[in-house]
Design an enzyme around this catalytic site. Sequence first.
Site, PDB file in Angstrom:
ATOM      1  N   GLU A 164      45.734  39.224  28.490  1.00 51.72           N
ATOM      2  CA  GLU A 164      46.433  38.558  29.596  1.00 51.72           C
ATOM      3  C   GLU A 164      46.247  37.053  29.646  1.00 51.72           C
ATOM      4  OE1 GLU A 164      45.290  40.588  33.190  1.00 51.72           O
ATOM      5  OE2 GLU A 164      46.448  42.363  32.688  1.00 51.72           O
ATOM      6  N   GLU A 371      47.032  48.956  29.858  1.00 53.31           N
ATOM      7  CA  GLU A 371      46.436  49.115  31.188  1.00 53.31           C
ATOM      8  C   GLU A 371      47.502  49.608  32.149  1.00 53.31           C
ATOM      9  OE1 GLU A 371      44.132  45.867  32.835  1.00 53.31           O
ATOM     10  OE2 GLU A 371      43.419  45.305  30.837  1.00 53.31           O
TER      11      GLU A 371
HETATM   12  C1  BG6 Z   1      43.884  43.446  34.708  1.00 47.89           C
HETATM   13  C2  BG6 Z   1      42.661  43.071  33.915  1.00 47.89           C
HETATM   14  O1  BG6 Z   1      44.603  42.302  35.002  1.00 47.89           O
HETATM   15  O2  BG6 Z   1      43.675  44.027  35.940  1.00 47.89           O
HETATM   16  C3  BG6 Z   1      41.441  43.939  34.178  1.00 47.89           C
HETATM   17  O3  BG6 Z   1      42.954  43.060  32.545  1.00 47.89           O
HETATM   18  C4  BG6 Z   1      41.313  44.191  35.657  1.00 47.89           C
HETATM   19  O4  BG6 Z   1      40.317  43.323  33.633  1.00 47.89           O
HETATM   20  C5  BG6 Z   1      42.571  44.900  36.130  1.00 47.89           C
HETATM   21  O5  BG6 Z   1      40.178  44.926  36.027  1.00 47.89           O
HETATM   22  C6  BG6 Z   1      42.524  45.287  37.597  1.00 47.89           C
HETATM   23  O6  BG6 Z   1      42.272  44.158  38.384  1.00 47.89           O
HETATM   24  P1  BG6 Z   1      41.182  44.201  39.527  1.00 47.89           P
HETATM   25  O7  BG6 Z   1      41.143  42.822  40.080  1.00 47.89           O
HETATM   26  O8  BG6 Z   1      41.653  45.222  40.472  1.00 47.89           O
HETATM   27  O9  BG6 Z   1      39.903  44.595  38.852  1.00 47.89           O
END
Ligand code: BG6
Length: 472
Positions: A164, A371
């Site tokens: 990202e 993700e």
């Molecule tokens: C993504 C990242 O943007 O979102 C992760 O790659 C991150 O590292 C995930 O954990 C969820 O975001 P958050 O802020 O809810 O942990």
Amino acid sequence: MTNLFQKDFWWGASSSAFQIEGGWNEDGKGKTVADFNSFKRSHLQADSKVASDFYHHWDEDIDLMKELGMKTYRFSISWARIIPDGDGKVNQKGIDFYNKVIDKLIEYDIIPFITLYHFDLPYALVEKYNGWEARDCAYAFERYAKICFENFGDRVKYWVIHNEQNLMMRIDERMNICETDPLKKEKIRAQMDYHMFLAHALATNACHEAVENGKIGPAVSSTVTYPYTNKPEDVWAARMNNQFKTDYCLDFHFNGEYPGYYMEYLKEQNIVPKMEDRDAEIMKAAKMDFIALNYYRTLTARYLPATQEHKKGERVEGFNEVDYDMYGYWKIEKNVNLKASEYGAQIDPVGLRIVLNEYWNRYHLPLIITENGLGTADVLTSDNKVHDEYRIDYLRNHIRAIRESLADGVNVFGYCPWSFMDLLSSHQGFKKRYGLVYVDRTDDDLKELKRIKKDSFYWYQKVIQSNGADLA
Ligand code: BG6
């Protein structure tokens, strides 16, 4: 209905080093920007010192991955575990750790799918030259990438470069942007972004040279932006929000140069980064092999005109930096047609279908979702169970959207929900959980860090066993 998931579809799950490993200074590991930021909040929530303690539980955790039936595990290497100060001596103990992890995954037929950089720049590089602000950082990254390719490339064929870049770049803390003057700040940001593009290209070229049959690509934070109304200027604003926050990055990787709309903005703001003549050749040669995308939610935007006080390209102050608004371009609005998670992420499986179709049509490169998941507080029952039907619902609907995209003719070769196990969320510690496996700790109490399979674990196990046919 025929099953559209190919026989060897990569059903997997994801994590990142600083969010799971712990052992933050063990066996020679150096401090990272992610550690530094998490320590600032140590009095409020869990930090990266222990996190999910994968550093000491990796063996048992990989056994769980096998039990789940995972075909791939998408995880990241901590640069500062391999090179503690970022550009100096190599730490053999760090290499040994990842060798153990990789070997065990391979023993279980789980494809190791490695991200080189997931928000955790070695802090020593910040102290030395403010990290990505310096061109040297791109070369330090290239060297680190080459060390990884040399040491692991015989077994690891799939690599993600930056996690990202497009989102990281917006968050001052992750980039260590301390400047407060708005114009100077944007100038630094643009230069850092450019150096990350250069690092991306250098690593891509190095991978193609050093890793036999190596495949490499970026992981972008992706979304769709819907227009708030059907007024043409709102449609344009929505398009620009998407282009400025995600597409410019993919366009750069794909074409080896800034897209026109972005260059125009950089020129207008007088923040065009310093480049060297030889860069063009490096960038053009760097061909990504696939696109990895992280997808959680969609956005909605309307046109926000510039005013006498606020000129075009000026960011609106006081809004969150991830979804910032910009004069002369867009303003983010709530989408009343979508339900949101308790943290405000507007849940939208159809958006995933749109994104997959768009990327495939635009770039014609294989796609993998690295993700996707729901972050919320889970409840551990007295008999050690976690009934997370809300997560199952979220994952099921997104897998359906992938199935529909496959029917649309899109080439999607894998799906890795975020996250394999509960891990450290940047602003919510262990209050916000994403895992298929519950890690029994809280922000204040480490307990025994016991691993407990959630209902979603058993559900996803069936999905994998049936190759996506059984989503019930
Ligand atoms: C993504 C990242 O943007 O979102 C992760 O790659 C991150 O590292 C995930 O954990 C969820 O975001 P958050 O802020 O809810 O942990």
